[in-house]
Every structure is written in structure tokens, then in C-alpha cells.
Motif scaffolding. Sequence first.
Motif, PDB file in Angstrom:
ATOM      1  N   ALA A 139       0.945  -1.049  -0.087  1.00 34.65           N
ATOM      2  CA  ALA A 139       0.117  -0.031  -0.018  1.00 34.65           C
ATOM      3  C   ALA A 139       0.780   1.123   0.141  1.00 34.65           C
ATOM      4  CB  ALA A 139      -0.826  -0.096   1.367  1.00 34.65           C
ATOM      5  N   PHE A 153       4.875   5.674   2.898  1.00 36.21           N
ATOM      6  CA  PHE A 153       4.477   7.143   2.789  1.00 36.21           C
ATOM      7  C   PHE A 153       5.107   8.022   1.884  1.00 36.21           C
ATOM      8  CE2 PHE A 153       1.100   8.202   5.838  1.00 36.21           C
ATOM      9  CZ  PHE A 153       0.685   6.898   6.470  1.00 36.21           C
ATOM     10  N   THR A 175       3.577  -0.896   3.886  1.00 36.41           N
ATOM     11  CA  THR A 175       3.259   0.235   3.597  1.00 36.41           C
ATOM     12  C   THR A 175       4.183   1.535   3.566  1.00 36.41           C
ATOM     13  OG1 THR A 175       2.901   0.976   5.854  1.00 36.41           O
ATOM     14  CG2 THR A 175       1.113  -0.262   4.765  1.00 36.41           C
ATOM     15  N   ALA A 194      -9.355   0.013   5.892  1.00 34.73           N
ATOM     16  CA  ALA A 194      -8.390  -0.663   5.755  1.00 34.73           C
ATOM     17  C   ALA A 194      -8.846  -2.100   5.169  1.00 34.73           C
ATOM     18  CB  ALA A 194      -7.431  -0.430   6.837  1.00 34.73           C
ATOM     19  N   THR A 201      -3.120   2.790   7.600  1.00 34.55           N
ATOM     20  CA  THR A 201      -1.731   1.812   7.538  1.00 34.55           C
ATOM     21  C   THR A 201      -1.598   1.079   8.440  1.00 34.55           C
ATOM     22  OG1 THR A 201      -0.362   3.701   8.042  1.00 34.55           O
ATOM     23  CG2 THR A 201      -0.649   3.477   5.723  1.00 34.55           C
ATOM     24  N   LEU A 216      -3.708  -1.984   8.141  1.00 30.45           N
ATOM     25  CA  LEU A 216      -3.199  -2.738   6.865  1.00 30.45           C
ATOM     26  C   LEU A 216      -2.024  -3.745   7.149  1.00 30.45           C
ATOM     27  CD1 LEU A 216      -3.556  -0.097   4.067  1.00 30.45           C
ATOM     28  CD2 LEU A 216      -4.749  -2.330   4.270  1.00 30.45           C
ATOM     29  N   GLU A 217      -0.805  -2.937   8.006  1.00 28.99           N
ATOM     30  CA  GLU A 217       0.127  -3.775   8.352  1.00 28.99           C
ATOM     31  C   GLU A 217      -0.065  -4.874   9.286  1.00 28.99           C
ATOM     32  OE1 GLU A 217       2.471  -0.280  10.100  1.00 28.99           O
ATOM     33  OE2 GLU A 217       2.761   0.622   8.197  1.00 28.99           O
ATOM     34  N   ARG A 225      -2.155   7.130   9.257  1.00 24.20           N
ATOM     35  CA  ARG A 225      -1.332   6.085   9.915  1.00 24.20           C
ATOM     36  C   ARG A 225      -2.321   5.036  10.592  1.00 24.20           C
ATOM     37  NH1 ARG A 225       3.652   5.745   8.940  1.00 24.20           N
ATOM     38  NH2 ARG A 225       5.038   7.741   8.144  1.00 24.20           N
ATOM     39  N   VAL A 251       0.654   5.539   0.464  1.00 24.24           N
ATOM     40  CA  VAL A 251      -0.104   6.575   0.946  1.00 24.24           C
ATOM     41  C   VAL A 251       0.589   7.944   0.312  1.00 24.24           C
ATOM     42  CG1 VAL A 251      -0.838   8.231   2.580  1.00 24.24           C
ATOM     43  CG2 VAL A 251      -0.762   5.941   3.142  1.00 24.24           C
TER      44      VAL A 251
END
Lengths: 201, 201, 201, 201
Positions: free
Chosen positions: A3, A39, A37, A181, A27, A30-31, A24, A5
Motif C-alpha cells: 500500500a 508514505f 506500507t 483498511a 496503514t 493494513l500492516e 497512519r 499513501v
Amino acid sequence: MNAIVLNCTLKSSPAVSNTEALARVVTGALESEGVETEFVRIADFDVKPGVTMDEGNGDQWPQIVEKVLGAEILILATPIWLGQISSVAKRVLERFDALLSETDDEGRPVAFNRVAGFVVTGNEDGAHHCIAELAQGVGDIGWTVPPQAFTYWNMGPGPGPDYLDTDHGHEWSETTGKAAASNLLAVARALQATPIPAPPS
Amino acid sequence: MNAIVLNCTLKSSPAVSNTEALARVVTGALESEGVETEFVRIADFDVKPGVTMDEGNGDQWPQIVEKVLGAEILILATPIWLGQISSVAKRVLERFDALLSETDDEGRPVAFNRVAGFVVTGNEDGAHHCIAELAQGVGDIGWTVPPQAFTYWNMGPGPGPDYLDTDHGHEWSETTGKAAASNLLAVARALQATPIPAPPS
Amino acid sequence: MNAIVLNCTLKSSPAVSNTEALARVVTGALESEGVETEFVRIADFDVKPGVTMDEGNGDQWPQIVEKVLGAEILILATPIWLGQISSVAKRVLERFDALLSETDDEGRPVAFNRVAGFVVTGNEDGAHHCIAELAQGVGDIGWTVPPQAFTYWNMGPGPGPDYLDTDHGHEWSETTGKAAASNLLAVARALQATPIPAPPS
Amino acid sequence: MNAIVLNCTLKSSPAVSNTEALARVVTGALESEGVETEFVRIADFDVKPGVTMDEGNGDQWPQIVEKVLGAEILILATPIWLGQISSVAKRVLERFDALLSETDDEGRPVAFNRVAGFVVTGNEDGAHHCIAELAQGVGDIGWTVPPQAFTYWNMGPGPGPDYLDTDHGHEWSETTGKAAASNLLAVARALQATPIPAPPS
């Protein structure tokens, strides 16, 4: 699964970004599902105006777009100014325009089989409209927009505090961000398992 | 697989609807892939203002929403007035609001694992914005928006002919509509094969 | 000098309207300057879909438009649903479309030399965008939009209380509403003193 | 009386700008009424992201804003990309944000008693929405928006020629542009004769 951002704050690093703080949450969720991830703060780069892949003269968009195409999940994160997306977010959409004519080996627009979501923060009203602008923009180019693939924060009416200045409403924004997410990841997986073919031309 | 078109023209049957004419390009392509399609012309029904599932007093929305929930593919079709979606299309989005609190057996919003696309016709400019409004609205409620899941027709600048008055631009609108059908069907199938789970609450 | 508020809440009388409550701040300020004000709650009337002056079959728009044309100051007041104006407000804009072809004795669109302002309330984000939609719509038809001719109230993020449920932010919304009244009246007077002529055709 | 056009094309000089070509219809009409006009092509300047009057580091916005405040008539001219205003136009709105806190000797926002209009060109649909975004943005800051204070050009559906590539629709865009000039000038004169006072605070 990756992913990325694109943080479209107006402020360069190392200034604190409220938009990044809320992104965050997404993310982080997601993590915890094993997604890698990254940025990118667009204001740290020299992204030229234009609608080609590389506008030359030191244009740093090519290195950003390479990262975007390395990720199945795109998150556009923008502050709200005057009720609208930032000029930096608008620049990103504009530069995406060039992706329309890029296709993969099977003739699909390169953004196909990727998903996009949105994070919006403001010290004033405007999030729904920012999401509308971003969703339409990336849908034009080829991203799929999962359901409820966004979170936002602001506290109306009128100008007020920034996200990091208060705890007001964080619970809603965080719960909504974690749901986003989940929805992004679910649709990304569905498209990985059953990819969209090239449309008839 | 079922698709439903909500035709949000201002005109009741049997008046000719330009919006329906363009939407039939999309449904024709879906039918050739075995999808069953149905049209509902909202102006033929008494759809009350409100944000509940049934506003009573002869409200005919409940029978429409039942059809919507019987379809994996939703197509919102609207004319453009003043550069914006019709009041009938806006009424549909508003009534969808009540679906936010309806969940299936697994706790998912009932619109999850369904896809939505858009058909817009006008005698003047405004299609991209209509698509933005519709995409954001249905995404809020739980539909997934596939890539390039729309087609439109208009011929600017200023007021001009209607879709059925001319052949100008039909080829682009038809090709784009067939691509939209392909993308809608592909994502609907992907979600059928790999459904989105309930988000964490 | 006359002002008319078209209250575009979804609720018929006598249900309490948050939108009306905030609009009364603006009309109160206008009244203290000697302006006569009137409220019309659109949901109490049968306003048919369409873009002609009179859609027949009991269409009650003609009596509303007569009031609108009796006022130098128009205030469109709408709730926010899904981040957008209500279907009732959208219907009003749509019906205004027919005014484009109505001209006065000097060939001016009938909305010329009138001013318009906006009041928006929601239990969620979306006011700036509602103002954008309304301002563009009435500007197309012929109203002049004074500076800062709006007020709004909502309290994000996510769904929250209604305007009348809390005191949060009322001070900002009221101060802003009184400024809107002042700006509307000032520009209405300026146009009365120095009217806009018919544009060259 | 002075008018300034901020041309928000993505292209630096000396590249041909379709947006400028259409804007010259409006300025030509203004000049024939004795208005002095000036064009600023924003892409020729280094306008930094931010929401203060001067972002430093060579920021060239201060010299642009000085010209803006020297003009009673502002014309924002933008191309359409993805159905939306350009990132350059968005940057201009964003930088206007700082004007909110600038007041004149009588406590009025500095944009008060000035008028704004819009010119939009595209090779695709999106003009009405661009006008909505621009009108809301400048109205927030303090400009008055006269009726029908815009012109636009595009030729849908889908991507097509640029304004200068064809004669299609020029007549409508030119007539509309001349009407916009007339309306801008009329309201600028009305505000000059009867200025808006400072709103109550």
C-alpha cells in the motif's frame, strides 16, 4: 500486498502533518494484516504541472508514479482548504491523467486491478466533497473504489482545531479508518484472485 | 447475475428518455454476457422525501429498494440539469441513506459485494460532476465502484441537442458504455468469488 | 425590500426543522433592518419534477415562483444528506431552470438584480459543497451572490447531533449568519440603486 | 476600472493557451467599455503551496496578489482536467485563503466590493463544476459573483479537440463571454457606487 499513501499536505517535511497522523490509522490496520506500507509526502518532491508521464526539468513525478504502480492499494490523503482538496492532491490527480494511455501486456489500463481509498482532514467542513473529487478522479484512470474506503476528521462549524489538537471525534475517525483498511484489503484480494480483464475496445 | 437500472429522468413513462437510450447500451452488453437486466423509471413511482426505509402514505420506495437488493449490479442513470444530477437521482441517493443501518446475517451493510456504475446524458456539460456525486453517494452506503464504470453523452458548449437528436459522439459513448459493462461484470464476479467480509466494528 | 427563504428540509410541517432554526438567524437580522421576510417550506407543497414553469396536474411550483419573484433577496436553506444538498433543494434549482427564458421588459433574465444566499445544516459534513452547488445553480439563472452570503452548522466527524440538539458552535453560525444578512442586504441595495442592464445578445 | 485575468493553464509561456484565447473575448468586451485589463499566467511564476500571504523561499505569490488587489474585476480562467479545475487554479484559491484575515481601513475583508467571473475551457466535459468550485472559493474570501459571470467551451462527449482547433461552438462561448463582461462590469459599478459595509462582528 503493498500500500502507498500519497500525503497531499501543503507542508514539506519535517513539519507535522495531521493528514499523515490520521492516515497512519489506516496503514497501521493494513500492516497488522501483513501489508507493506509506504508514505510519500508529495510536497517534498518537485512535481511539475502537466499531464504527461515526465514533464522534464527535474520533474520528480516519475519516481512517485513508479512507487504507485508498485502498490495494489493506493491511499490519497489530503487536507481540506476552502472545502476542497489541496492543490497538491489536485496535482496528483492531474498527473495520473497520463496513466490513461499506459496499458499492461494484456491491454488493460495500468491502474486496473488496484484499489484506492481516501483520508481527509481539515480544520473545517469539506470531507465528503473531497472524497467525491478523488473517487471520480481515480475511477476515471482505472482504480476500483471499495465500499466505505475512506475516513475523515474535522470539527465544524467554521474554522476549528486541527486533528492533533484535540481528542474530539478520534474514535469515529479511527473506527472508520480501520473499516476502510479492511474494505481496501478485501477488494484488493478479490481483484488479485479474479482480475478484471481488458475491456472490449 | 442481475443488473438493475434506476433511470432518474424527470419524465414519466411513456415519454422518450435519452438517458434510458444510452443506458440500454450498457444493459445490452451485460445481457450478451448472460446478465438479467431490469429498468425502473423512478418518475413513474411515488418516492417520498425522507431517509427511512418506508416513509408511509403510499411511499413506493420499498418496492424499488427490494429490486435494488435483488441485483448484484446497480446502474444509476441521470440526466444533467444545471450541470448537476437530477432531483430524482438525488432522491434515490437520499433514500439509500437508510440502507446504511441495514446489515446482512454476517453484519455487513446490505450494499456490500454489489457494484455500481453510472450513465449520464445531458443537453449540456456536467457529466463528470454527476459521476462524482453518484460515486461518492453509493460508496458511502456500501457499493463498490469498478474502474471506468460509466458512460456519458453531451455536446457542449452551451445548450444543444439531446442524445437521440444526433449521431454526434455516439460511437465514443457506446464504446465507453460497453467497457463500463465489462468492468461492472468483472468486479461483480470478483466480489462473488471473494466476498468482502464485515469490517471490524 | 423583501426576502424569501425556501426551506428545503425533507420534513413537512409541523415537524421541527433545524434548517429553519438557523435560517431564522439570518431573517431576524434582515427584519431588524426593515426587510419583510417569508418562509416557504417546499415539502409542504406538491412540486412536480420538470423544467417548465408549470408542470400541471396540481403542480404547486407556480405559486412558489411568484413569491420568489416578489423578493429581492432569496435564501436557499437545505439540510445535508450524504454530503450533498437535499433532493428538495435540487428540485428547486431544477425548477429555476425555466426562469432562464423569462425576461423582464428590458430583456433581462427575471432573476437579475436579485441576490441569493445560503443556509446549510447537517448532522454531518458537507456544507461547503452544498453552497458551491447552490451558488453555481442560482448564478446560472441570474441571481447575484454577495460575498460571504451563507452560514452553516454541522459538527463532524461522522454523524452527530442536529443543530437544535446542542449549543456547540451556535455562536459561529449565528455571527456568520448575521454577516450574511448584512452582505445580502448591502448588495441588494447596490443593485437597486444601480441595476444591471440587459447583457448584449 | 481594472480587470485582471489569472490564467491557470498548466503551460508556461510562450505555449499557446486555449484558456487565454477564450478569456480574451471577455477582456476585449471589457476594454471596449474602458476597463484596463491585464493577464497573469500563473504557471510563469513560482507560487508556493501554503495558506499564508508569503511562503518565502522565492515565493512569487505576493506580486500576484498585489495585482489582484489593484483590480475591481477578477477573472479566474482554468482548463478542465478530469472534469475539475487545474491544480494551478486550486493553488490560487488556496493562496486566497490568507486574504480572509486581511481587512481594509473600515474592517472589511480586502476582497469586498470586488467582483469575480470565470472562464473554463477543456477538451472534455466539466465546466459547470469548475465554475461551482471557483464561485464558492472566491465567495468565501469576499468577492461578489455577478449573474451569468462566466463563459466556457468544450465539446463532448469524451476527449475531443481544443478550443483553438475548431470553430464548433465558438459563437455561443463568445456571446456568453460578452454577456459575462457586461454583468461583471455592471455589478462592479454598482458596488463602487454603493459599497458593501463591514459586516457586524
